[in-house]
Enzyme design. Sequence first.
Site, short mmCIF file in Angstrom:
data_model
loop_
_atom_site.label_atom_id
_atom_site.label_comp_id
_atom_site.label_asym_id
_atom_site.label_seq_id
_atom_site.Cartn_x
_atom_site.Cartn_y
_atom_site.Cartn_z
N GLU A 153 0.81 -1.22 0.00
CA GLU A 153 0.00 0.00 0.00
C GLU A 153 0.85 1.27 0.00
OE1 GLU A 153 -4.12 -1.56 2.14
OE2 GLU A 153 -2.65 -0.49 3.37
N GLU A 308 -6.62 -7.42 -0.98
CA GLU A 308 -7.15 -7.33 0.38
C GLU A 308 -8.59 -6.84 0.36
OE1 GLU A 308 -5.08 -4.96 3.23
OE2 GLU A 308 -3.09 -5.61 2.59
#
Length: 667
Positions: A153, A308
Amino acid sequence: MTTKPTLSVPGIAYGGDYNPEQWPEEVWAEDMRLMREAGVTFVSVGIFSWALLEPREGEYDFSRMDKILGLLHENGIAADLATPTAAPPAWFYRAHPEALPVDKDGRRLSYGSRQTFCPSSPAYREAAVRITTALAERYADHPAVVMWHIHNEYGCHTNACCCDTSAAAFRTWLRVRYQDLATLNDAWGTAFWSQWYYDWDEILPPRATGAGPNPTNLLDWRRFCSDELLSLYTAERDVVREAAPATPVTTNFMAITDALDYWRWAPELDLVANDHYAMSTDPEAEIEIAMSSDLVRSLAGGPWFLMEHSTGAVNWQPVNRAKQPGELRRNALAHVARGADGIAFFQWRAAKAGAEQWHSAMVPHAGTDSQIWRDVVRLGADLGALAEVRGSTGTAEVAVAWDWNARWALEFPAQPNSGLRFVDLVRSWYEPLWRAGVAVDFVRPDADLSAYRVVLVPALYLVDDEGAANLVGFAERGGTLAVGFHSGAVDENCHVRLGGYPGAFREALGIRSDEHFPLQPGETVALSGGGTGSLWSERLRLEGAEAVVRYADGPLTGVPAVTRRTYGEGATWYLATHPDPTTLASLLTVLRTEAGVEPVRTAPEGVEVVRRRSPSADYLFLIDHAGNGARVPVAEDAVELLTGKPASGSVTLPPGEIAVVREPRRG
């Protein structure tokens, strides 16, 4: 063109983040048994394991990772091996305190969480490349490793640093972009407020000041921050590619966020992956899931990977609610419907300690005697039944313009209305299409638009000449172009396009506005034919267009609020206000119907209908979000894949359920 390596996991990959280092080894055997029971085929490992892999600078301990990868391989579970560079160890910061980031107020942040590093720090870059090199050399040929996962991320938590090192890197970036100070001063409009620069070293990041910042400085800073993180990604990626050229490399996007310009990032990935978490405050989170998925599919140019999402509650919202019955399954399969060839959760086993201990997982704190576990097992079976869907693509005749530069610029200070939010505006246009079952792609303004009948431009505040010409040319060649208020207002340097609004699109739209009349929060203006507008109004004059809707009250009574013009072989529309949902849906229905765009399949309200297409079959995903049940017509020789039963002309959805129908393609 070089062919990118592909993921070797068969069917729709299924799994999640696996963090066995948080548990004693006796738990690992149980993990393997449960993964097989749930149908897990793929897990990400090592994402936050730097401190364990490199306990001291230059000293490595791979014993734990060796065991984990060996165990996964023995049990037929593929590994996505991460470089652990999102969370440097404490020893790194003690040795290199200058690598800690500095915020715009001059405060240096401390370590003790994650993502706490200066993107321009030479020490951080060196350490990140070093641990990546050690991992790549050891595991490049490991049979369990089917993909490499760089970092985690990028841009989350800390996407910018205002320290002196970052300032120097920013100046280097600006030198490449502008070559000389005269060009920079012109682009930044530094004659305003005596901001003229005579020396490169005078230029700073947009740190806290006493008044409003220079918008072009802000814009270039956002561009620089995105590019600086991208350079960190490519540095690690290149190390891995050299060691394992046949193994795909990715990182996980957060596509709906504003930190990075993912149009620049996506070509650098072998497989585009995304993280997505629904907001519990959103009563129709399924719409945002669809919009995000369509955006990621558009970035990927085809199938992608959901790296995710959550089985239930997250831990970072003000109130973290559990998912409703069936919501886990609907959310996951909605991503598959819109192009995901892999479905993964954060995380496999819920943590009992640490900052995310209240985040849900595939194996919750309650263990296997839980609804989440039963849902996880059922989803594994569903994905197994959908193996043949892998590799099929979406089809759309409507495109929505999306640009991170425009998003950043629209939300800078000192706009005519500070309440304008890019994602909210785009969603308001996307939502009626979702409800109608109309397929949508997202495009950059300069993209090839030849596959589309309709292009929507809800919030393209900033657009360069090339992008504007491309959009206008689309209409001139026979397409339908619809433009939202305040679009085309500024160029790529945030300079206002003079001569009247809406700037770049004024001539093609056949209108001219000389003044904005933005509306106060909660204020509305009546529209002819019923309905209201909010957020915005402006004084328009027709210069070749016709009025479709006019303001019906207020200082602009009788002035056009929505216009249409026949332009070249196509048509252009302009919305000079933000219509209420019903009015906006009606307008979009008129313009798409006029352009010959129809829904994928007619279905009752609340039933999401999405199509993926392969050379031999269409895969129709039917998802009942309303909970009312439905009957949907399908081909006579269709098969429902989740049950394996013939559909024979129609599919009946029980309340809250899902069907995936294969319809053979003909002709």
